[in-house]
Design an enzyme around this catalytic site. Sequence first.
Site, PDB file in Angstrom:
ATOM      1  N   TYR A 100       0.844  -1.249   0.006  1.00 17.53           N
ATOM      2  CA  TYR A 100       0.012   0.017  -0.168  1.00 17.53           C
ATOM      3  C   TYR A 100       0.922   1.247  -0.024  1.00 17.53           C
ATOM      4  CZ  TYR A 100      -4.726  -1.935   0.883  1.00 17.53           C
ATOM      5  OH  TYR A 100      -5.907  -2.532   0.897  1.00 17.53           O
ATOM      6  N   LYS A 113       2.685 -15.558   2.397  1.00 20.07           N
ATOM      7  CA  LYS A 113       3.093 -16.079   1.121  1.00 20.07           C
ATOM      8  C   LYS A 113       4.648 -16.415   1.120  1.00 20.07           C
ATOM      9  CE  LYS A 113       1.653 -17.770  -2.942  1.00 20.07           C
ATOM     10  NZ  LYS A 113       0.714 -18.727  -3.103  1.00 20.07           N
ATOM     11  N   ASP A 166      -6.476  -6.908   4.091  1.00 18.99           N
ATOM     12  CA  ASP A 166      -7.504  -6.516   3.415  1.00 18.99           C
ATOM     13  C   ASP A 166      -8.506  -7.417   2.604  1.00 18.99           C
ATOM     14  OD1 ASP A 166      -9.066  -4.024   2.315  1.00 18.99           O
ATOM     15  OD2 ASP A 166      -8.030  -4.502   0.418  1.00 18.99           O
ATOM     16  N   ASP A 172     -12.413  -8.864   4.121  1.00 23.83           N
ATOM     17  CA  ASP A 172     -13.659  -9.010   3.287  1.00 23.83           C
ATOM     18  C   ASP A 172     -14.162 -10.288   3.094  1.00 23.83           C
ATOM     19  OD1 ASP A 172     -13.528  -6.150   3.155  1.00 23.83           O
ATOM     20  OD2 ASP A 172     -14.305  -6.170   0.883  1.00 23.83           O
ATOM     21  N   ASP A 232      -3.173 -18.148   0.163  1.00 24.94           N
ATOM     22  CA  ASP A 232      -4.417 -18.829  -0.609  1.00 24.94           C
ATOM     23  C   ASP A 232      -4.849 -20.040   0.039  1.00 24.94           C
ATOM     24  OD1 ASP A 232      -1.702 -20.296  -0.568  1.00 24.94           O
ATOM     25  OD2 ASP A 232      -1.599 -20.594  -2.849  1.00 24.94           O
TER      26      ASP A 232
HETATM   27  C1  IPM Z   1     -10.401  -1.029   4.161  1.00 24.90           C
HETATM   28  C2  IPM Z   1     -10.660  -0.249   2.756  1.00 24.90           C
HETATM   29  C3  IPM Z   1      -9.534   0.569   2.592  1.00 24.90           C
HETATM   30  C4  IPM Z   1      -8.169  -0.447   2.343  1.00 24.90           C
HETATM   31  C5  IPM Z   1      -9.553   1.375   1.205  1.00 24.90           C
HETATM   32  C6  IPM Z   1     -10.805   2.156   1.247  1.00 24.90           C
HETATM   33  C7  IPM Z   1      -8.456   2.261   0.966  1.00 24.90           C
HETATM   34  O1  IPM Z   1     -10.896  -1.490   1.874  1.00 24.90           O
HETATM   35  O2  IPM Z   1     -10.153  -0.428   4.998  1.00 24.90           O
HETATM   36  O3  IPM Z   1     -10.323  -2.151   4.202  1.00 24.90           O
HETATM   37  O4  IPM Z   1      -7.950  -0.968   1.273  1.00 24.90           O
HETATM   38  O5  IPM Z   1      -7.462  -0.567   3.331  1.00 24.90           O
HETATM   39 MN    MN Z   2     -10.889  -3.420   2.478  1.00 27.89          MN
END
Ligand code: IPM
Ligand code: MN
Length: 372
Positions: free
Chosen positions: A142, A189, A245, A249, A221
């Site tokens: 990042y 990884k 990240d 999700d 993975d």
């Molecule tokens: C998160 C979001 C952020 C990230 C974005 C909005 C920059 O997806 O907080 O997980 O990728 O960290």
């Molecule tokens: Mn995110």
Amino acid sequence: MKMNIALLPGDGIGPEVIEQAVKCLQAVEETFNHTFVYKEGLVGAAAIDKTKEPLPDSTLRLCKKVDAILFGAIGDPKYDNDPNAKVRPEQGLLKLRKELGLFANIRPVKVYDSLIDKSPLKKDIVKGTDFVIYRELTGGIYFGEKKVNENGTIASDLCEYSEMEISRITHLAFKAANKRNKKLTLIDKANVLESSRLWRKVVKKIGESYPDVALNFLFVDNAAMQMILNPSQFDVILTENMFGDIISDEASVIGGSIGLLPSASIGNGHALFEPIHGSFPQAKSENTANPIAAILSAAMLLDHFHLTEEAEAVRMAVAKALSKGVVTPDLNPKSKFGTSQVGDFIADHIVDDEHALIMNDENIGLGRSTII
Ligand code: IPM
Ligand code: MN
């Protein structure tokens, strides 16, 4: 206790969910006799529209002087599909993380029994899932050097980590594991990436000082697959920025809705709390967004300041809303409750356990609740 809290509602559904979280914090103030002072700041697309900057200096100054930040969401479709956009709402959040040194992002994932049917996975698989992700937040790909060649045909992003960056979050993750089920899984990884091999080396070494914690390693993975096959095997997950990240999700849907998950980002004397869901622009101002992730983020804020009883009162009220079916349409498409009704219900049910107030649930069906 007196506390200064910066509110950064941001874009999309951010403002409406933050409004509900504030309602709940105000209920905590009244019930437990605290004074919280709220100050609003601009961030994201909302800030670009007004100031041309995703994180105006005034917002950064505000965030540096408060005790804690409550963040809504950022992102706007008008920037997502424009690869040439020079300013993006997300830059505001990334800059905030970096400037405040928020190196540890903590994302708890818990399956509520009352929502188990909402999970896309089979009941038997998700039952008992309760883990927490420690995601490194200010390093890695990042923030590494970004390059594009002159004619824009080759691009690269550097993934770089130092021992110091790895070790400070690793200590936090081990401490958390010590207080929980004493299992820590490093996701990396290491079969391919040099940076992952450094993670493994540093984490192994630090693990020697936490002999009660069982340390294991998973390639990312495989971890993505394990999370679906057997999510209850995890206790504390530690991982770098990008893997965290993606994995978080994936983890967020196990419990039935991404609208339930809170997060805390901490480090260097600052702390920011935000729902993990995005700005969901389609639902903006529809009064349908789930406010629970924002409300539980406020509970994490209270926990951070050792207001444990207060945080527990918020979580109990959330559990009550879920078990009574006072939920937004993401959890029940037929629900007659909207964002603000769910917020009102939860705020109304924040009670001091010692005084064990009796809930009058009869009015719940009317979309109102009273405490007698
Ligand atoms: C998160 C979001 C952020 C990230 C974005 C909005 C920059 O997806 O907080 O997980 O990728 O960290
Ligand atoms: Mn995110």
